[in-house]
Design a protein around this motif. Structure first.
Motif, PDB file in Angstrom:
ATOM      1  N   LEU A   1       0.841  -1.189   0.000  1.00  0.00           N
ATOM      2  CA  LEU A   1       0.000   0.000   0.000  1.00  0.00           C
ATOM      3  C   LEU A   1       0.879   1.243   0.000  1.00  0.00           C
ATOM      4  O   LEU A   1       1.890   1.299   0.700  1.00  0.00           O
ATOM      5  N   SER A   2       0.490   2.227  -0.772  1.00  0.00           N
ATOM      6  CA  SER A   2       1.237   3.481  -0.840  1.00  0.00           C
ATOM      7  C   SER A   2       0.253   4.599  -1.167  1.00  0.00           C
ATOM      8  O   SER A   2      -0.941   4.362  -1.346  1.00  0.00           O
ATOM      9  N   GLY A   3       0.783   5.808  -1.263  1.00  0.00           N
ATOM     10  CA  GLY A   3      -0.047   6.948  -1.644  1.00  0.00           C
ATOM     11  C   GLY A   3      -1.255   7.151  -0.749  1.00  0.00           C
ATOM     12  O   GLY A   3      -2.326   7.540  -1.223  1.00  0.00           O
ATOM     13  N   VAL A   4      -1.098   6.895   0.543  1.00  0.00           N
ATOM     14  CA  VAL A   4      -2.237   6.953   1.462  1.00  0.00           C
ATOM     15  C   VAL A   4      -2.594   8.406   1.792  1.00  0.00           C
ATOM     16  O   VAL A   4      -1.727   9.225   2.092  1.00  0.00           O
ATOM     17  N   GLU A   5      -3.895   8.695   1.713  1.00  0.00           N
ATOM     18  CA  GLU A   5      -4.424  10.003   2.102  1.00  0.00           C
ATOM     19  C   GLU A   5      -5.740   9.765   2.832  1.00  0.00           C
ATOM     20  O   GLU A   5      -6.607   9.041   2.332  1.00  0.00           O
ATOM     21  N   ALA A   6      -5.888  10.338   4.000  1.00  0.00           N
ATOM     22  CA  ALA A   6      -7.104  10.132   4.788  1.00  0.00           C
ATOM     23  C   ALA A   6      -7.499  11.432   5.467  1.00  0.00           C
ATOM     24  O   ALA A   6      -6.653  12.168   5.973  1.00  0.00           O
ATOM     25  N   ALA A   7      -8.793  11.717   5.474  1.00  0.00           N
ATOM     26  CA  ALA A   7      -9.301  12.917   6.140  1.00  0.00           C
ATOM     27  C   ALA A   7     -10.723  12.664   6.601  1.00  0.00           C
ATOM     28  O   ALA A   7     -11.522  12.066   5.875  1.00  0.00           O
ATOM     29  N   ASP A   8     -11.027  13.111   7.805  1.00  0.00           N
ATOM     30  CA  ASP A   8     -12.382  12.975   8.325  1.00  0.00           C
ATOM     31  C   ASP A   8     -13.325  13.925   7.606  1.00  0.00           C
ATOM     32  O   ASP A   8     -12.915  14.956   7.052  1.00  0.00           O
ATOM     33  N   GLY A   9     -14.612  13.584   7.647  1.00  0.00           N
ATOM     34  CA  GLY A   9     -15.638  14.477   7.132  1.00  0.00           C
ATOM     35  C   GLY A   9     -16.034  15.505   8.170  1.00  0.00           C
ATOM     36  O   GLY A   9     -15.297  15.776   9.129  1.00  0.00           O
ATOM     37  N   TRP A  10     -17.232  16.054   8.009  1.00  0.00           N
ATOM     38  CA  TRP A  10     -17.671  17.136   8.877  1.00  0.00           C
ATOM     39  C   TRP A  10     -19.180  17.140   8.974  1.00  0.00           C
ATOM     40  O   TRP A  10     -19.875  16.947   7.967  1.00  0.00           O
ATOM     41  N   ASN A  11     -19.685  17.317  10.190  1.00  0.00           N
ATOM     42  CA  ASN A  11     -21.116  17.432  10.440  1.00  0.00           C
ATOM     43  C   ASN A  11     -21.353  18.735  11.196  1.00  0.00           C
ATOM     44  O   ASN A  11     -20.752  18.970  12.253  1.00  0.00           O
ATOM     45  N   ALA A  12     -22.195  19.613  10.661  1.00  0.00           N
ATOM     46  CA  ALA A  12     -22.339  20.970  11.182  1.00  0.00           C
ATOM     47  C   ALA A  12     -22.988  21.003  12.551  1.00  0.00           C
ATOM     48  O   ALA A  12     -23.842  20.169  12.871  1.00  0.00           O
ATOM     49  N   PRO A  13     -22.608  21.983  13.376  1.00  0.00           N
ATOM     50  CA  PRO A  13     -23.312  22.192  14.647  1.00  0.00           C
ATOM     51  C   PRO A  13     -24.695  22.790  14.402  1.00  0.00           C
ATOM     52  O   PRO A  13     -24.984  23.301  13.318  1.00  0.00           O
ATOM     53  N   THR A  14     -25.531  22.748  15.405  1.00  0.00           N
ATOM     54  CA  THR A  14     -26.869  23.323  15.319  1.00  0.00           C
ATOM     55  C   THR A  14     -26.781  24.835  15.144  1.00  0.00           C
ATOM     56  O   THR A  14     -25.960  25.501  15.779  1.00  0.00           O
ATOM     57  N   LEU A  15     -27.638  25.387  14.287  1.00  0.00           N
ATOM     58  CA  LEU A  15     -27.623  26.826  14.044  1.00  0.00           C
ATOM     59  C   LEU A  15     -28.040  27.599  15.284  1.00  0.00           C
ATOM     60  O   LEU A  15     -29.006  27.235  15.966  1.00  0.00           O
ATOM     61  N   THR A  16     -27.330  28.701  15.554  1.00  0.00           N
ATOM     62  CA  THR A  16     -27.719  29.597  16.634  1.00  0.00           C
ATOM     63  C   THR A  16     -28.759  30.596  16.118  1.00  0.00           C
ATOM     64  O   THR A  16     -28.982  30.713  14.901  1.00  0.00           O
ATOM     65  N   GLY A  17     -29.376  31.349  17.046  1.00  0.00           N
ATOM     66  CA  GLY A  17     -30.499  32.201  16.688  1.00  0.00           C
ATOM     67  C   GLY A  17     -30.193  33.254  15.648  1.00  0.00           C
ATOM     68  O   GLY A  17     -30.938  33.417  14.669  1.00  0.00           O
ATOM     69  N   TRP A  18     -29.108  34.025  15.840  1.00  0.00           N
ATOM     70  CA  TRP A  18     -28.828  35.122  14.907  1.00  0.00           C
ATOM     71  C   TRP A  18     -28.565  34.620  13.494  1.00  0.00           C
ATOM     72  O   TRP A  18     -28.959  35.272  12.514  1.00  0.00           O
ATOM     73  N   LEU A  19     -27.918  33.458  13.359  1.00  0.00           N
ATOM     74  CA  LEU A  19     -27.620  32.937  12.034  1.00  0.00           C
ATOM     75  C   LEU A  19     -28.884  32.389  11.370  1.00  0.00           C
ATOM     76  O   LEU A  19     -29.116  32.614  10.176  1.00  0.00           O
ATOM     77  N   SER A  20     -29.703  31.696  12.135  1.00  0.00           N
ATOM     78  CA  SER A  20     -30.956  31.187  11.587  1.00  0.00           C
ATOM     79  C   SER A  20     -31.849  32.325  11.119  1.00  0.00           C
ATOM     80  O   SER A  20     -32.421  32.285  10.012  1.00  0.00           O
ATOM     81  N   THR A  21     -31.957  33.373  11.942  1.00  0.00           N
ATOM     82  CA  THR A  21     -32.762  34.538  11.566  1.00  0.00           C
ATOM     83  C   THR A  21     -32.183  35.233  10.338  1.00  0.00           C
ATOM     84  O   THR A  21     -32.918  35.637   9.424  1.00  0.00           O
ATOM     85  N   GLY A  22     -30.861  35.368  10.310  1.00  0.00           N
ATOM     86  CA  GLY A  22     -30.218  36.009   9.169  1.00  0.00           C
ATOM     87  C   GLY A  22     -30.440  35.250   7.876  1.00  0.00           C
ATOM     88  O   GLY A  22     -30.660  35.850   6.810  1.00  0.00           O
ATOM     89  N   LEU A  23     -30.392  33.941   7.940  1.00  0.00           N
ATOM     90  CA  LEU A  23     -30.643  33.137   6.745  1.00  0.00           C
ATOM     91  C   LEU A  23     -32.063  33.332   6.237  1.00  0.00           C
ATOM     92  O   LEU A  23     -32.304  33.399   5.023  1.00  0.00           O
ATOM     93  N   ASP A  24     -33.010  33.413   7.159  1.00  0.00           N
ATOM     94  CA  ASP A  24     -34.393  33.670   6.759  1.00  0.00           C
ATOM     95  C   ASP A  24     -34.517  35.031   6.082  1.00  0.00           C
ATOM     96  O   ASP A  24     -35.238  35.186   5.081  1.00  0.00           O
ATOM     97  N   GLU A  25     -33.818  36.024   6.609  1.00  0.00           N
ATOM     98  CA  GLU A  25     -33.908  37.377   6.052  1.00  0.00           C
ATOM     99  C   GLU A  25     -33.318  37.452   4.645  1.00  0.00           C
ATOM    100  O   GLU A  25     -33.908  38.066   3.752  1.00  0.00           O
TER     101      GLU A  25
END
Length: 475
Positions: free
Chosen positions: A374-398
């Motif tokens: 085995l060679s050329g190994v590359e590994a990276a974790d993914g990502w799962n977003a945190p829960t939206l806070t109030g100001w960001l959720s409201t801003g997205l709606d706006e």
């Protein structure tokens, strides 16, 4: 902040300065280091960084510090540090805005009149390599900050970070983050402009990204190639050995990945988002896939397709070595074969555990005692977003109401942005806005890559409004 004037400012910037700067950036063949072993000698990555540096400095952002940071042996990075617009806005914390300047290779198949390194505007689309992935991001981020400053808005301290190795898996980014950790300080809001969504009607918020695992596996059966008429039947071909090993990793009939560490349970909130997506936009999971005539997707079930491309592991063989072109092939049993295996991992899978499982499956009890490396190994974790806070959720709606034609949507992306996982680990309390101008016909990584300019302009306006909302959240 006068939002009408802000919107006008952003549109004017895109029509003039941004388009001028972006078209020149497209012309620079800044291929990522994985595809250009002589990247230091060619100097194209450095040219891209220098072009971006000069353009940002010319915009005259208040008290901005624009700096090219280079660590020995690593690709250059552009760092733009813009102080908060007021002491009150500074209380909201630092905003880290991310993009990248390196590009995929040009590849063949561009339509007549189009090419990778010569930008062409056709209607709403700007064609050229790096236009949407991800050359526009630095211009959009800068334009958003400039529009805020010109129209009475607020912004916290903004740090724009443009790297030059994302298309190579961001191998240099951990070192730069460590090098800059004290200067970055406490990051409370992360904006990544290297994403997008399923249409150009609304702002898309990416809430998960798959991880990745890539490995080159070589099976060797002979010290030297031999005439197939003599050796076949006595020695197993290296390709057959690899076929047996691949069957340990994947059910070839269904595509199901058999590696235990790669399979996870989909979180309830993400499953709900996927269900909402397929109900709202039927067929979106296959809309951007250019199937050959007569070829069907692996399933016609929209929900299953969406989960397959965001929350389930997959295996693709993306390269091979040791096999001559068909016209050059003789009656020879080849000594060895190398395959490049590319896995996409669910966002919450542990890439290190997945690699350990793959290594064991490929190197244990190998048929006929063939030599496997085995060679050329590359590994990276993914990502799962945190829960939206109030100001960001409201801003997205706006911004959905004021700027776009429909309500914002959340979705998972099947691609990987290693930077997000690194930042989530380093700044666990931060809010994340992973969005961008990618759309169903953007053609990133392949021929005819293009940026939808009106949509990118709207995304820029939304970023400006959300930066202002973040700054005011401290109060």
């Amino acid at each position: 902040m006068d939002r009408a004037e802000l919107s006008k400012t952003v549109s004017e910037l895109w029509d003039t300065a941004v388009m001028d700067g972006l078209t020149e950036l497209v012309r620079i063949p800044a291929v990522s280091s994985s595809f250009d072993a002589q990247w230091e000698e060619s100097g194209h990555l450095g040219r891209a960084v220098e072009h971006m540096r000069a353009w940002i400095e010319a915009r005259g952002l208040r008290e901005a510090q624009v700096e090219v940071v280079t660590l020995p042996g690593r690709g250059p990075l552009l760092l733009v540090d813009v102080p908060a617009s007021s002491s009150a806005a500074a209380e909201a914390g630092t905003v880290l805005l991310y993009g990248h300047l390196d590009k995929q290779p040009p590849f063949d198949g561009w339509s007549e009149g189009l090419s990778a390194w010569e930008p062409v505007r056709k209607g709403d689309q700007l064609f050229g390599r790096g236009a949407v992935d991800d050359g526009y991001s630095g211009f959009a981020a800068t334009a958003a900050i400039e529009a805020i400053q010109r129209n009475g808005g607020e912004h916290g301290r903004c740090v724009l970070l443009l790297e030059t190795g994302e298309e190579s898996g961001s191998p240099d980014l951990p070192a730069y983050l460590e090098h800059l950790s004290e200067r970055l300080g406490t990051v409370s809001f992360v904006i990544c402009l290297d994403a997008g969504g399923a249409d150009y009607r609304r702002l898309w918020l990416v809430t998960s990204l798959r991880g990745l695992l890539q490995v080159h596996v070589t099976a060797k059966v002979l010290d030297a190639a031999q005439h197939s008429g003599v050796a076949s039947g006595a020695v197993a071909s290296s390709m057959r050995v690899l076929r047996v090993l691949l069957d340990r990793l994947e059910n070839s009939a269904t595509g199901e990945c058999l590696v235990d560490a790669m399979n996870v349970e989909v979180p309830a909130d993400r499953l709900a988002e996927v269900r909402d997506m397929v109900a709202d936009i039927p067929g979106y999971a296959k809309a951007g896939v250019a199937l050959a005539p007569g070829v069907s997707p692996v399933t016609e079930d929209d929900l299953e397709l969406a989960l397959n491309t965001t929350w389930r592991p997959t295996l693709s063989v993306i390269g091979a070595e040791g096999m001559p072109a068909p016209e050059d092939a003789g009656n020879v049993l080849r000594a060895s074969t190398t395959l490049c295996l590319s896995f996409r991992l669910p966002p919450t899978a542990d890439s290190a555990a997945a690699l350990a499982d793959v290594r064991k499956l490929l190197t244990t009890d190998v048929p006929y005692g063939a030599h496997v490396e085995l060679s050329g190994v590359e590994a990276a974790d993914g990502w799962n977003a945190p829960t939206l806070t109030g100001w960001l959720s409201t801003g997205l709606d706006e911004v959905s109401t004021d700027i776009f034609d429909d309500q914002w949507r959340a979705l998972g992306m099947g691609g990987s942005i290693p930077f997000m996982g690194l930042l989530a680990e380093r700044y666990p309390a931060a809010q994340f806005l992973v969005t961008g101008a990618l759309g169903p016909d953007s053609n990133m990584h392949v021929a005819d890559e293009s940026l939808n300019v009106p949509f990118a302009t709207k995304v820029t306006k939304a970023i400006a409004v959300l930066l202002d909302a973040h700054a005011r959240s401290a109060g």
